[in-house]
Design a protein around this motif. Structure first.
Motif, PDB file in Angstrom:
ATOM      1  N   ARG A 205       2.516   2.516  -1.788  1.00 59.23           N
ATOM      2  CA  ARG A 205       1.129   2.854  -1.466  1.00 59.23           C
ATOM      3  C   ARG A 205       1.022   3.596  -0.138  1.00 59.23           C
ATOM      4  N   ASP A 206       1.691   3.072   0.886  1.00 61.08           N
ATOM      5  CA  ASP A 206       1.626   3.733   2.196  1.00 61.08           C
ATOM      6  C   ASP A 206       2.197   5.146   2.143  1.00 61.08           C
ATOM      7  N   LEU A 207       3.264   5.320   1.352  1.00 64.23           N
ATOM      8  CA  LEU A 207       3.855   6.653   1.212  1.00 64.23           C
ATOM      9  C   LEU A 207       2.869   7.616   0.563  1.00 64.23           C
ATOM     10  N   TYR A 208       2.202   7.164  -0.491  1.00 58.80           N
ATOM     11  CA  TYR A 208       1.250   8.028  -1.178  1.00 58.80           C
ATOM     12  C   TYR A 208       0.043   8.333  -0.297  1.00 58.80           C
ATOM     13  N   GLU A 209      -0.388   7.352   0.490  1.00 55.16           N
ATOM     14  CA  GLU A 209      -1.500   7.615   1.402  1.00 55.16           C
ATOM     15  C   GLU A 209      -1.090   8.640   2.460  1.00 55.16           C
ATOM     16  N   ALA A 210       0.116   8.483   2.993  1.00 57.70           N
ATOM     17  CA  ALA A 210       0.605   9.461   3.979  1.00 57.70           C
ATOM     18  C   ALA A 210       0.743  10.841   3.344  1.00 57.70           C
ATOM     19  N   ARG A 211       1.213  10.870   2.081  1.00 58.70           N
ATOM     20  CA  ARG A 211       1.346  12.151   1.389  1.00 58.70           C
ATOM     21  C   ARG A 211      -0.025  12.793   1.182  1.00 58.70           C
ATOM     22  N   SER A 212      -1.023  11.989   0.812  1.00 58.80           N
ATOM     23  CA  SER A 212      -2.370  12.533   0.602  1.00 58.80           C
ATOM     24  C   SER A 212      -2.930  13.091   1.905  1.00 58.80           C
ATOM     25  N   ILE A 213      -2.725  12.350   3.001  1.00 56.96           N
ATOM     26  CA  ILE A 213      -3.199  12.845   4.292  1.00 56.96           C
ATOM     27  C   ILE A 213      -2.486  14.138   4.664  1.00 56.96           C
TER      28      ILE A 213
ATOM     29  N   TYR B 133      11.805   6.432   3.242  1.00 56.25           N
ATOM     30  CA  TYR B 133      10.808   5.375   3.042  1.00 56.25           C
ATOM     31  C   TYR B 133      11.106   4.586   1.765  1.00 56.25           C
ATOM     32  N   LYS B 134      11.429   5.293   0.674  1.00 53.07           N
ATOM     33  CA  LYS B 134      11.745   4.599  -0.573  1.00 53.07           C
ATOM     34  C   LYS B 134      12.980   3.708  -0.402  1.00 53.07           C
ATOM     35  N   HIS B 135      13.978   4.214   0.297  1.00 51.81           N
ATOM     36  CA  HIS B 135      15.181   3.414   0.525  1.00 51.81           C
ATOM     37  C   HIS B 135      14.844   2.169   1.340  1.00 51.81           C
ATOM     38  N   LYS B 136      13.958   2.332   2.316  1.00 57.46           N
ATOM     39  CA  LYS B 136      13.567   1.198   3.138  1.00 57.46           C
ATOM     40  C   LYS B 136      12.807   0.167   2.310  1.00 57.46           C
ATOM     41  N   VAL B 137      11.886   0.629   1.455  1.00 62.14           N
ATOM     42  CA  VAL B 137      11.120  -0.295   0.615  1.00 62.14           C
ATOM     43  C   VAL B 137      12.046  -1.021  -0.350  1.00 62.14           C
ATOM     44  N   MET B 138      12.940  -0.259  -0.988  1.00 68.16           N
ATOM     45  CA  MET B 138      13.871  -0.876  -1.926  1.00 68.16           C
ATOM     46  C   MET B 138      14.771  -1.889  -1.216  1.00 68.16           C
ATOM     47  N   ASP B 139      15.210  -1.541  -0.035  1.00 71.28           N
ATOM     48  CA  ASP B 139      16.059  -2.445   0.717  1.00 71.28           C
ATOM     49  C   ASP B 139      15.300  -3.724   1.073  1.00 71.28           C
TER      50      ASP B 139
END
Length: 591
Positions: free
Chosen positions: A298-306, A41-47
């Motif tokens: 943000r979406d990653l952190y929300e998914a992590r929280s869930i 996900y981070k690679h996708k966001v950075m890309d």
């Protein structure tokens, strides 16, 4: 450890094992999958961000190259004499504004002394001297140039596109001011999320654009990106990539090699911020995009929280089920242990009845003798009563003697039957403080008659004034009786002797039961306390006697051991803790 503590500890152990076994795979899968998802996900966001920055860089560079190309076309078509005519400049400016929507603010023609000899535009800038302006100095030494953003004479932010025009050995400068608002809009359009925005800085760390949000970056940090890069004039070719400032870790995306990405702490919000930087204007400017890490992912952190919430919920459900299963399992174990205790009691009673059966013949003979005497004396009393009529003194004395004999023998029968009934009575596990010597004497009294029939002598060596012990009297009697009966069985063919010794040793009261029988083979010594193991003929023994003795002694906190030599005899050693004392330092598990 008491039974309640044992079962509570067992419950905790079962709960812990179930939770660990169930949660460990869950946590491993969540950790591995979470790491893989986070990395992707981070690679996708950075890309995605790098693609946006790269596209805006291309748009801005294209914008600058296009404006520069327009001015170069004018400079190549018109001569210096024509460009010196303000009417020509006004027509050209009007044409440029019609085709480019007001991007070009004005046009000016400057001689080699820096004086603007012709001007078309909204400001009164004719005859303004630019001899000391940085853009003029660079324009005089280069075919074309684009200046940094500055206020200048007009007092408004702007930048200049200029080309050098030659004629008759002289150098002239054709310059145009680019609308700063229109240019700034190109950069303002680069917005992502709530905090993602872009700015442009030059080699001096000065902002070349305005931003709706106050820039959180420190421009001087990015000045280091220019180190080692020579000043270059703008060209029509894209610029080279950047290196991260010293002290910053960065990485490159293969698809966007000209975009450098690194992180730093935001000096305003003190939060981690992502920076993406790429060069503009062939290295004179840097386009810097910044966005807070929390906003970018943000979406990653929300998914992590869930995910964490689901893991916690799953762990709670596993924990609840573990507690339920553990309690249910322990409840069944408690029930099984109680059934086992009841069965052990029944086995002990069965062993006791077997011992009573072995004593029955000797007890019957022992009771028969005093009863015969009582019957004989009763007949004699009856004869004497006939003679009482003569009131003879001798007769009265005989009557008294006979009655005394009857009373004595009756008491003897009562004592024998009392001992037998006391032993045969159901085992009372109640612990009492008793004297071991008294228990030994009672059991010897029960066994003497049977031993006498087998030509066996029972000898006691009781140490006086021994400390009392806390045991169940009936269970201790059964232990001693079983050992004595086994010794009698071992010597009933050729007779022998049984020596019972009591002593105090290392804080424990020790009872030794030794016989002079045939002894126990070494191969059988390790199994003699096992249930149903016996060397007696079929129908002679059940194999439960020594197992019962072992269980009773262990339950009392003591220990029982055996020494034996074939042809010499066997000795059993019973170690019992004294009343108020400790227990064995190490005890074996129940068999």
């Amino acid at each position: 450890m008491s039974e309640d503590k044992y079962y509570r500890s067992l419950t905790r152990s079962i709960v812990l094992i179930i939770i660990v076994v169930s949660c460990t795979p869950l946590l491993l899968i969540a950790a591995i999958a979470g790491y893989q998802f986070q990395t992707a996900y981070k690679h996708k966001v950075m890309d995605h961000l790098a693609a946006l920055v790269e596209r805006h860089r291309e748009n801005i560079d294209s914008f600058l190259r296009e404006k520069l190309a327009d001015i170069r076309v004018i400079g190549s078509i018109y001569s210096p004499e024509q460009l010196s005519d303000e009417r020509v400049l006004e027509n050209l400016l009007q044409s440029l504004q019609e085709h480019h929507g007001g991007t070009f603010v004005d046009l000016g023609f400057v001689n080699e002394e820096g004086v603007q000899v012709a001007y078309a535009g909204p400001f009164k800038l004719r005859r303004v001297n630019y001899a000391d302006a940085q853009w003029f100095l660079r324009a005089m030494s280069n075919p074309y140039t684009i200046s940094d953003v500055f206020l200048g004479v007009r007092g408004l932010p702007h930048f200049i596109v200029a080309i050098r025009v030659g004629g008759d050995g002289a150098s002239w400068i054709l310059r145009s001011t680019i609308d700063f608002v229109h240019f700034n809009r190109l950069v303002e359009n680069l917005r992502v999320g709530k905090t993602g925005h872009a700015v442009i800085i030059n080699r001096d760390g000065e902002l070349q654009t305005q931003s709706v949000d106050k820039p959180a970056l420190l421009p001087e940090k990015f000045v280091e990106l220019f180190e080692g890069r020579p000043e270059q004039t703008i060209s029509l070719m894209p610029g080279e990539g950047l290196s991260a400032p010293p002290g910053y870790e960065s990485f490159r995306l293969e698809r966007h090699p000209d975009v450098k990405i690194f992180e730093d702490r935001n000096p305003t919000t003190h939060s981690e911020t992502i920076y993406l930087a790429t060069v503009l204007k062939n290295g004179d400017w840097i386009l810097v995009f910044q966005q807070s890490v929390h906003d970018a992912f943000r979406d990653l952190y929300e998914a992590r929280s869930i995910t964490v919430g689901l893991i916690i919920l799953s762990a709670c459900m596993i924990g609840g089920m573990a507690v339920y299963l553990a309690r249910r399992t322990v409840k069944r174990i408690v029930q099984a242990d109680r059934e086992k205790e009841m069965m052990n009691e029944q086995i002990i009673e069965a062993g006791k009845l077997a011992s009573v059966g072995e004593l029955a013949a000797g007890i019957a003979h022992e009771i028969n003798n005093p009863v015969a005497i009582m019957v004989e004396e009763a007949g004699w009393v009856e004869d004497l009563l006939e003679e009482l009529r003569a009131e003879s003194t001798e007769t009265l004395e005989e009557v008294r003697r006979a009655l005394t004999q009857i009373k004595t023998q009756g008491a003897r029968c009562k004592e024998i039957t009392h001992k037998l009934l006391s032993f045969a009575r159901r085992t009372d596990p109640k612990v009492q403080v008793v004297s071991i010597n008294e228990l030994v004497q009672e059991v010897v009294g029960l066994s003497e008659q049977r031993a006498r029939f087998a030509n066996i002598r029972i000898r006691t060596h009781l140490t006086p004034e021994l400390p009392p012990i806390a045991v169940s009297p009936s269970e201790m009697q059964q232990v001693l009786l079983n050992l004595i009966n086994n010794a009698i069985d071992a010597m009933e063919r050729k007779g022998g002797a049984i020596d019972i010794t009591t002593r105090l040793e290392d804080g424990f009261l020790v009872v030794d039961v030794a016989d002079t029988g045939e002894g126990i083979p070494k191969a059988n010594l390790q199994r003699i306390f096992d249930p149903f193991f016996t060397t007696k003929p079929v129908g002679k023994g059940t194999g439960l006697g020594l197992s019962i003795c072992y269980g009773i002694v262990k339950k009392m906190g003591g220990d029982i051991t055996v020494n034996s030599a074939v042809g010499l005899g066997t000795t059993f050693h019973i170690h019992l803790p004294v009343a108020g004392g400790g227990s064995l330092a190490a005890s074996e598990p129940d068999r």
